[in-house]
Design a protein around this motif. Structure first.
Motif, PDB file in Angstrom:
ATOM      1  N   GLY A  93     -38.612  39.421 -12.173  1.00  0.00           N
ATOM      2  CA  GLY A  93     -37.175  39.236 -11.949  1.00  0.00           C
ATOM      3  C   GLY A  93     -36.452  40.568 -11.933  1.00  0.00           C
ATOM      4  O   GLY A  93     -37.072  41.632 -11.756  1.00  0.00           O
ATOM      5  N   GLU A  94     -35.152  40.481 -12.154  1.00  0.00           N
ATOM      6  CA  GLU A  94     -34.289  41.661 -11.984  1.00  0.00           C
ATOM      7  C   GLU A  94     -34.115  42.422 -13.302  1.00  0.00           C
ATOM      8  O   GLU A  94     -34.569  43.560 -13.435  1.00  0.00           O
ATOM      9  CB  GLU A  94     -32.957  41.134 -11.449  1.00  0.00           C
ATOM     10  CG  GLU A  94     -31.914  42.139 -11.170  1.00  0.00           C
ATOM     11  CD  GLU A  94     -30.689  41.477 -10.517  1.00  0.00           C
ATOM     12  OE1 GLU A  94     -30.855  40.553  -9.691  1.00  0.00           O
ATOM     13  OE2 GLU A  94     -29.574  41.881 -10.850  1.00  0.00           O
ATOM     14  N   ALA A  95     -33.469  41.765 -14.255  1.00  0.00           N
ATOM     15  CA  ALA A  95     -33.151  42.420 -15.531  1.00  0.00           C
ATOM     16  C   ALA A  95     -32.769  41.349 -16.534  1.00  0.00           C
ATOM     17  O   ALA A  95     -32.347  40.259 -16.135  1.00  0.00           O
ATOM     18  CB  ALA A  95     -31.979  43.383 -15.332  1.00  0.00           C
ATOM     19  N   PRO A  96     -32.880  41.649 -17.826  1.00  0.00           N
ATOM     20  CA  PRO A  96     -32.477  40.654 -18.823  1.00  0.00           C
ATOM     21  C   PRO A  96     -30.984  40.337 -18.697  1.00  0.00           C
ATOM     22  O   PRO A  96     -30.189  41.198 -18.325  1.00  0.00           O
ATOM     23  CB  PRO A  96     -32.745  41.362 -20.163  1.00  0.00           C
ATOM     24  CG  PRO A  96     -33.629  42.522 -19.843  1.00  0.00           C
ATOM     25  CD  PRO A  96     -33.387  42.886 -18.418  1.00  0.00           C
ATOM     26  N   GLU A 100     -31.523  36.794 -22.908  1.00  0.00           N
ATOM     27  CA  GLU A 100     -32.755  37.591 -23.000  1.00  0.00           C
ATOM     28  C   GLU A 100     -32.517  38.821 -23.878  1.00  0.00           C
ATOM     29  O   GLU A 100     -33.365  39.203 -24.688  1.00  0.00           O
ATOM     30  CB  GLU A 100     -33.201  38.011 -21.591  1.00  0.00           C
ATOM     31  CG  GLU A 100     -33.668  36.857 -20.712  1.00  0.00           C
ATOM     32  CD  GLU A 100     -32.540  36.041 -20.092  1.00  0.00           C
ATOM     33  OE1 GLU A 100     -31.380  36.532 -20.106  1.00  0.00           O
ATOM     34  OE2 GLU A 100     -32.812  34.932 -19.596  1.00  0.00           O
ATOM     35  N   ALA A 106     -38.056  37.293 -21.751  1.00  0.00           N
ATOM     36  CA  ALA A 106     -37.585  37.222 -20.357  1.00  0.00           C
ATOM     37  C   ALA A 106     -37.343  35.778 -19.915  1.00  0.00           C
ATOM     38  O   ALA A 106     -38.075  34.865 -20.304  1.00  0.00           O
ATOM     39  CB  ALA A 106     -38.624  37.856 -19.426  1.00  0.00           C
ATOM     40  N   PHE A 107     -36.319  35.597 -19.123  1.00  0.00           N
ATOM     41  CA  PHE A 107     -36.031  34.326 -18.457  1.00  0.00           C
ATOM     42  C   PHE A 107     -35.975  33.132 -19.417  1.00  0.00           C
ATOM     43  O   PHE A 107     -36.783  32.204 -19.324  1.00  0.00           O
ATOM     44  CB  PHE A 107     -37.062  34.062 -17.339  1.00  0.00           C
ATOM     45  CG  PHE A 107     -36.720  34.753 -16.047  1.00  0.00           C
ATOM     46  CD1 PHE A 107     -35.725  34.265 -15.203  1.00  0.00           C
ATOM     47  CD2 PHE A 107     -37.382  35.916 -15.680  1.00  0.00           C
ATOM     48  CE1 PHE A 107     -35.400  34.907 -14.017  1.00  0.00           C
ATOM     49  CE2 PHE A 107     -37.062  36.573 -14.497  1.00  0.00           C
ATOM     50  CZ  PHE A 107     -36.068  36.062 -13.665  1.00  0.00           C
ATOM     51  N   ASN A 133     -39.543  41.719 -15.746  1.00  0.00           N
ATOM     52  CA  ASN A 133     -38.407  42.163 -14.933  1.00  0.00           C
ATOM     53  C   ASN A 133     -38.585  43.603 -14.499  1.00  0.00           C
ATOM     54  O   ASN A 133     -39.364  44.354 -15.089  1.00  0.00           O
ATOM     55  CB  ASN A 133     -37.118  42.085 -15.764  1.00  0.00           C
ATOM     56  CG  ASN A 133     -36.643  40.665 -15.978  1.00  0.00           C
ATOM     57  OD1 ASN A 133     -36.356  39.945 -15.027  1.00  0.00           O
ATOM     58  ND2 ASN A 133     -36.578  40.257 -17.238  1.00  0.00           N
ATOM     59  N   HIS A 216     -33.935  34.453  -6.168  1.00  0.00           N
ATOM     60  CA  HIS A 216     -33.841  34.495  -7.628  1.00  0.00           C
ATOM     61  C   HIS A 216     -33.289  33.146  -8.125  1.00  0.00           C
ATOM     62  O   HIS A 216     -32.391  32.583  -7.492  1.00  0.00           O
ATOM     63  CB  HIS A 216     -32.891  35.638  -8.026  1.00  0.00           C
ATOM     64  CG  HIS A 216     -32.935  35.941  -9.483  1.00  0.00           C
ATOM     65  ND1 HIS A 216     -32.365  35.124 -10.432  1.00  0.00           N
ATOM     66  CD2 HIS A 216     -33.490  36.984 -10.152  1.00  0.00           C
ATOM     67  CE1 HIS A 216     -32.561  35.660 -11.632  1.00  0.00           C
ATOM     68  NE2 HIS A 216     -33.245  36.778 -11.500  1.00  0.00           N
TER      69      HIS A 216
HETATM   70  N1  URA Z   1     -32.544  37.126 -14.777  1.00  0.00           N
HETATM   71  C1  URA Z   1     -33.576  37.961 -14.610  1.00  0.00           C
HETATM   72  O1  URA Z   1     -33.765  38.545 -13.542  1.00  0.00           O
HETATM   73  N2  URA Z   1     -34.401  38.130 -15.624  1.00  0.00           N
HETATM   74  C2  URA Z   1     -34.270  37.508 -16.781  1.00  0.00           C
HETATM   75  O2  URA Z   1     -35.090  37.725 -17.668  1.00  0.00           O
HETATM   76  C3  URA Z   1     -33.181  36.629 -16.927  1.00  0.00           C
HETATM   77  C4  URA Z   1     -32.335  36.445 -15.912  1.00  0.00           C
END
Ligand code: URA
Length: 250
Positions: A93-96, A100, A106-107, A133, A216
């Motif tokens: 994914g992108e980022a916490p 998170e 994560a996620f 991420n 996403h």
């Molecule tokens: N969106 C993300 O890209 N990563 C996460 O861990 C949570 C939300």
């Protein structure tokens, strides 16, 4: 095996292990970890352990104490990612986000819950795959990662993927797909077909791993009409891994 019977097998196993633990058993010798799917290779236990230790080392010795970018000053916790060191499939994914960042996993927020349902619809569980991420720290207000943050943090992701050696990578959203493929194409143009990913970061150096970009889950929550396209992408991944496609989706 249906998702329901997998869950009841897992529940029975959990209960059995809990009983063993109460009886004083502290270690269970494990057979080689079977990877998913009919043609799945087996990852020997020593290799699984070596991967786990290598991942833990990056997390504990470098990521948790990282100050490579300014996000280290605003984060609550770093989010390394989690799952099986023998995973055939890795989601990036992108980022916490907020949840998170609070919990270090994560996620797990709303988008994470949708990702969990997508994974389960594939007949898998979060424990069988690996989820991580591009960034290990939350950008304030969940803004899109900045180029300097990606440059500072993405080497950790490349190292994770080098250790995990997955058979397929799913890149969730534009920042993940563009970072891994070194592309500036939109996710709408990248998604839906396999691309070659090189852990070396340099095209044509080393063996490529098939990478499927898709939308996403946070975007899918805002645009539920696009879920079918994401599911089509995931079915291509299932097909590649030899996982059974449920009748109703064929
Ligand atoms: N969106 C993300 O890209 N990563 C996460 O861990 C949570 C939300």
């Amino acid at each position: 095996m249906s998702a329901e019977s997998q869950e009841s097998t897992r529940a029975a196993l959990r209960q059995h292990l809990e009983t063993e633990r109460l009886l004083g058993v502290s270690e269970v010798p494990l057979p080689p970890v079977e990877r998913l799917g009919s043609t799945a290779a087996v990852v020997p236990p020593a290799e699984v352990q070596a991967r786990r230790e290598a991942l833990d080392r990056i997390d504990n010795e470098r990521v948790k104490v990282c100050t490579r970018c300014a996000l280290s000053q605003t984060r609550t916790r770093t989010v390394f990612g989690q799952g099986s060191p023998a995973a055939r499939l890795v989601f990036v994914g992108e980022a916490p986000g907020h949840d998170e960042d609070m919990q270090g996993v994560a996620f797990i927020g709303r988008a994470g819950q949708l990702l969990t349902r997508m994974i389960e619809a594939m007949g898998l569980s979060r424990d069988e795959v690996f989820i991580c991420n591009v960034l290990k720290c939350r950008p304030p207000d969940n803004r899109t990662p900045a180029a300097d943050e990606i440059a500072a943090c993405s080497p950790y992701l490349f190292e994770q993927l080098t250790i995990l050696q997955p058979e397929v990578i799913v890149a969730l959203g534009a920042p993940a797909a563009q970072t891994l493929l070194k592309s500036t194409e939109s996710i709408g143009r990248l998604r839906g077909r396999f691309h070659d990913f090189y852990t070396s970061g340099t095209p044509l150096v080393g063996e490529p791993t098939p990478l499927m970009p898709t939308y996403h889950p946070a975007y899918l929550l805002r645009s539920p009409g696009e879920k079918r396209k994401a599911w089509d992408d995931l079915m291509k991944v299932m097909d590649h891994l030899g996982l059974p496609i449920p009748e109703q989706y064929r």
